[in-house]
Design a protein around this motif. Structure first.
Motif, PDB file in Angstrom:
ATOM      1  N   TYR A  10       0.751  -1.000  -0.199  1.00  0.00           N
ATOM      2  CA  TYR A  10       0.251   0.317   0.535  1.00  0.00           C
ATOM      3  C   TYR A  10       0.327   1.072  -0.154  1.00  0.00           C
ATOM      4  N   TRP A  16      -2.731   0.345  -4.449  1.00  0.00           N
ATOM      5  CA  TRP A  16      -2.111  -0.061  -4.401  1.00  0.00           C
ATOM      6  C   TRP A  16      -1.544  -0.497  -5.110  1.00  0.00           C
ATOM      7  N   THR A  42      -4.849  -0.783  -7.700  1.00  0.00           N
ATOM      8  CA  THR A  42      -6.084  -0.065  -6.584  1.00  0.00           C
ATOM      9  C   THR A  42      -7.432  -0.063  -6.956  1.00  0.00           C
TER      10      THR A  42
END
Length: 244
Positions: A10, A16, A42
């Motif tokens: 993260y 992400w 993400t």
């Protein structure tokens, strides 16, 4: 270790990423270097979170619903039940999961053929609603109004959802009302006096059997407006006014 490795991270800003590290080896298997592949995941992570939140919300609604909810597979095997189902039978969830609904010893044996017929009807896509008698471990009889629906899914197998509501108190009240009505009817029909009921349009809806003795009409013959049966004597005017 010389093996492919995968990890998710993260990043600041809400991103992400998934990182795959692939070792590059020579002919003898010696690691020369490594290739790092980074992918933005993400959106995938956001979808996973949305799905998890949705599942948790559904589970909360399922478990805390005031109605009993049961899921069956297409063979009649119980896949899941909420706590209301368990409370009706005074049993544990583990005692009913993966059993056929006809094998959990809460249904009256004489009614099982009827329920199986309804079950097969639901398999064809029809919705079925029926009043079910169930018995707890303690032998207590309760009445449930149950509705069964075939649930279709694009991502999983079809299932049958049964929603049941406890109507025991309503059935008991109905039985008591019927008993009281029968007692009242017995008193009226064995009285020496004449009783009758009419609607707001003066139409007689009930006349006790004494009409045959007192007026010479059968109850069926008196299913007319009571105003058509009275004479034009002025004494009847007051009675007519009282019913206006």
């Amino acid at each position: 270790t010389g093996q492919r490795a995968n990890a998710e991270y993260y990043l600041p800003g809400g991103k992400w990423v998934a990182i795959t590290v692939e070792p590059v080896k020579d002919e003898e298997g010696k690691i020369l270097n490594a290739v790092h592949i980074i992918r933005d995941i993400t959106q995938q992570k956001q979808l996973e979170k949305t799905l998890k939140d949705s599942e948790e919300k559904f589970k909360s609604i399922f478990e805390n619903a005031t109605d009993a909810i049961t899921y069956l597979d297409l063979t009649g095997k119980i896949l899941d039940v909420n706590k209301q189902v368990v409370s009706f039978g005074n049993s544990y969830k583990e005692e009913v999961i993966n059993k056929k609904f006809t094998d959990i010893n809460v249904l009256s044996l004489k009614d099982i053929p009827k329920y199986l017929k309804l079950f097969h009807s639901v398999l064809t896509g029809k919705k079925a609603t029926v009043v079910v008698e169930v018995y707890s471990k303690k032998g207590e009889k309760r009445f449930l109004e149950s509705s069964a629906t075939l649930i279709k899914s694009e991502t999983g197998p079809k299932r049958i959802m049964v929603i049941s509501r406890d109507i025991t108190e309503r059935k008991q009240a109905e039985a008591l009302l019927m008993e009281n009505e029968q007692k009242l009817r017995s008193i009226i029909e064995h009285s020496i006096e004449l009783f009758y009921i009419h609607d707001m349009n003066h139409q007689l809806t009930y006349v006790s059997p004494q009409c045959s003795t007192i007026l010479g009409y059968t109850p069926e013959e008196m299913m007319v407006k009571w105003t058509s049966l009275i004479s034009d004597n002025h004494i009847n005017t007051k009675g007519f006014e009282l019913t206006e």
